[in-house]
Scaffold this active site. Structure first.
Site, PDB file in Angstrom:
ATOM      1  N   GLU A   4      -2.756   7.927  -4.815  1.00 29.04           N
ATOM      2  CA  GLU A   4      -3.151   7.382  -6.127  1.00 29.04           C
ATOM      3  C   GLU A   4      -4.568   7.836  -6.508  1.00 29.04           C
ATOM      4  O   GLU A   4      -5.448   7.865  -5.650  1.00 29.04           O
ATOM      5  CB  GLU A   4      -3.135   5.841  -6.083  1.00 29.04           C
ATOM      6  CG  GLU A   4      -1.783   5.220  -5.876  1.00 29.04           C
ATOM      7  CD  GLU A   4      -1.863   3.688  -5.762  1.00 29.04           C
ATOM      8  OE1 GLU A   4      -2.958   3.125  -6.030  1.00 29.04           O
ATOM      9  OE2 GLU A   4      -0.865   3.062  -5.410  1.00 29.04           O
ATOM     10  N   ARG A   6       0.847  -1.186   0.000  1.00 28.44           N
ATOM     11  CA  ARG A   6       0.000   0.000   0.000  1.00 28.44           C
ATOM     12  C   ARG A   6       0.884   1.238   0.000  1.00 28.44           C
ATOM     13  O   ARG A   6       1.862   1.324   0.750  1.00 28.44           O
ATOM     14  CB  ARG A   6      -0.933   0.009   1.220  1.00 28.44           C
ATOM     15  CG  ARG A   6      -2.073  -1.001   1.128  1.00 28.44           C
ATOM     16  CD  ARG A   6      -3.052  -0.613   0.028  1.00 28.44           C
ATOM     17  NE  ARG A   6      -4.171  -1.537  -0.105  1.00 28.44           N
ATOM     18  CZ  ARG A   6      -4.222  -2.533  -0.963  1.00 28.44           C
ATOM     19  NH1 ARG A   6      -3.186  -2.784  -1.756  1.00 28.44           N
ATOM     20  NH2 ARG A   6      -5.287  -3.307  -1.043  1.00 28.44           N
ATOM     21  N   HIS A  17       0.356   0.499  -9.698  1.00 26.41           N
ATOM     22  CA  HIS A  17      -0.415  -0.435  -8.877  1.00 26.41           C
ATOM     23  C   HIS A  17      -0.905  -1.619  -9.714  1.00 26.41           C
ATOM     24  O   HIS A  17      -2.084  -1.983  -9.674  1.00 26.41           O
ATOM     25  CB  HIS A  17      -1.593   0.287  -8.222  1.00 26.41           C
ATOM     26  CG  HIS A  17      -2.053  -0.366  -6.951  1.00 26.41           C
ATOM     27  ND1 HIS A  17      -2.612   0.338  -5.911  1.00 26.41           N
ATOM     28  CD2 HIS A  17      -2.042  -1.658  -6.545  1.00 26.41           C
ATOM     29  CE1 HIS A  17      -2.932  -0.487  -4.927  1.00 26.41           C
ATOM     30  NE2 HIS A  17      -2.588  -1.714  -5.297  1.00 26.41           N
TER      31      HIS A  17
END
Length: 382
Positions: free
Chosen positions: A237, A208, A254
């Site tokens: 993000e 994360r 990601h």
């Protein structure tokens, strides 16, 4: 039944089509208006599932086809009696492929065998645990930090974060995002710890984004430029720091867990949970619906040096350099946020190492060659 499914969820029509009407919308665009008349919601990590989204809707079941759940207000769902399921472990193999591809790329760029590095793994859950298992099988010396597991397991060899920083020259971050409690992970690698990293340390963050202080990392790279860095996850993000993107060695949006195989497993787990919740029979499985891989076999001479064979197999299945080059082109053309999301939504088909068989020909293969390839996740035929 009317289901709303993130457009980035594969095989949705195959799994959910017979249950009723399926509506597909990009995850970050899903709004309260979209879910108002839906019975079930199937998302990935880009959709914030909370009262703002669901209040006043008829949604009775939510599933996220991802390991993480920090984008879902679990307390709200429980309070409203809305069923919920996630997909723990669904993309763990995919992230393991990504990490190994990253480490091999860094090792080759520096001209050192990966087996000469000492790897510290932050978080030994579904993903970190499998990364640990693979690296150990490859003969890589590993130390692991996982305080919650250390508390649960009376006899273990886990160490603290600072011990990893002191003793390892590679750090792989795979912790969930936890903001409260005894073991918060928000900015687990803060400015102090980032400053303490020894020159030449490799840092791979694929858990994360908020677990690593991105501003502190950016400042370290500006001031000293002495770390090798791989970032797949970012703070804020998709509006992440474009300056940091230009400083890291490998930047991706990601997508570490975005293999088609990992996504398909996530869809299957969401489907199984949904039919169980509504008391319906399960009629479909990934085994029946998945397409075959484009690359099924790689043939190598049995005399190929083991690390060279591993590199060839990894690059043949997944060349991480292409992801970085393509992502940066998207950012250059569309801008940071739009480029980030657009590359994810248009992500090319990527299959896991386990879908590829390496055939060794030309004589009896060295045992270490077979062991190395199998440890990385490939099947081996002779």
């Amino acid at each position: 039944m009317h289901l709303l499914v993130d457009r980035n969820v594969p095989l949705a029509e195959g799994f959910f089509g017979e249950l009723g009407e399926v509506t597909r919308i990009p995850g970050r665009e899903i709004s309260a208006e979209h879910v108002r008349d839906k019975d079930a919601l199937i998302v990935r990590s880009t959709t914030r599932v909370n009262a703002d989204l669901l209040e006043g809707s008829r949604v009775r079941f939510v599933a996220t086809c991802t390991i993480g759940t920090d984008h879902v207000d679990l307390d709200y769902l429980k309070d409203k009696g809305i069923g919920f399921a996630s997909a723990p472990g669904s993309n763990a193999e995919s992230v393991g492929d990504y990490v190994l591809a990253s480490l091999m790329t860094l090792a080759q760029s520096e001209g050192v065998p990966l087996t000469e590095r000492k790897v510290g793994i932050l978080g030994a859950g579904n993903v970190g645990g499998r990364v640990w298992q693979r690296l150990a099988a490859l003969g890589v010396d590993c130390l692991v930090c996982d305080p919650p597991r250390a508390e649960r397991e009376a006899h273990n060899d886990f160490v603290g974060v600072d011990a990893l920083i002191e003793q390892c020259d590679v750090l792989c971050v795979h912790t969930p995002l936890v903001r409260e409690g005894n073991h918060p992970t928000h900015h687990l690698l803060d400015a102090t710890r980032i400053d303490a990293l020894a020159p030449g340390t490799w840092l791979v963050s694929a858990g994360r984004g908020e677990c690593v202080d991105n501003d502190a990392l950016h400042q370290r790279l500006i001031r000293r430029g002495d770390l090798r860095t791989v970032l797949d996850v970012w703070e804020g993000e998709p509006a992440c720091d474009p300056g940091l993107m230009t400083k890291v060695d490998i930047a991706t949006p990601h997508i570490a867990g975005h293999s088609l195989d990992g996504k398909m497993r996530g869809t299957e787990m969401a489907y199984q949970a949904l039919v169980t919740h509504f008391g319906l029979p399960a009629r479909h499985s990934v085994a029946l619906l998945q397409p075959g891989p484009w690359l099924r076999e790689i043939t190598l001479d049995s005399d190929t040096p083991p690390l060279e064979a591993l590199s060839i197999a990894i690059r043949g299945c997944y060349d991480i350099r292409r992801d970085m080059a393509s992502f940066l082109r998207y950012v250059d053309y569309y801008g940071t946020s739009t480029g980030f999301d657009r590359y994810r939504s248009e992500y090319p088909v990527r299959r896991e190492f386990s879908t590829v068989s390496v055939r060794l020909e030309g004589g009896e293969a060295d045992h270490s060659l077979r062991t190395l390839l199998e440890a990385a996740g490939f099947s081996v035929a002779a």
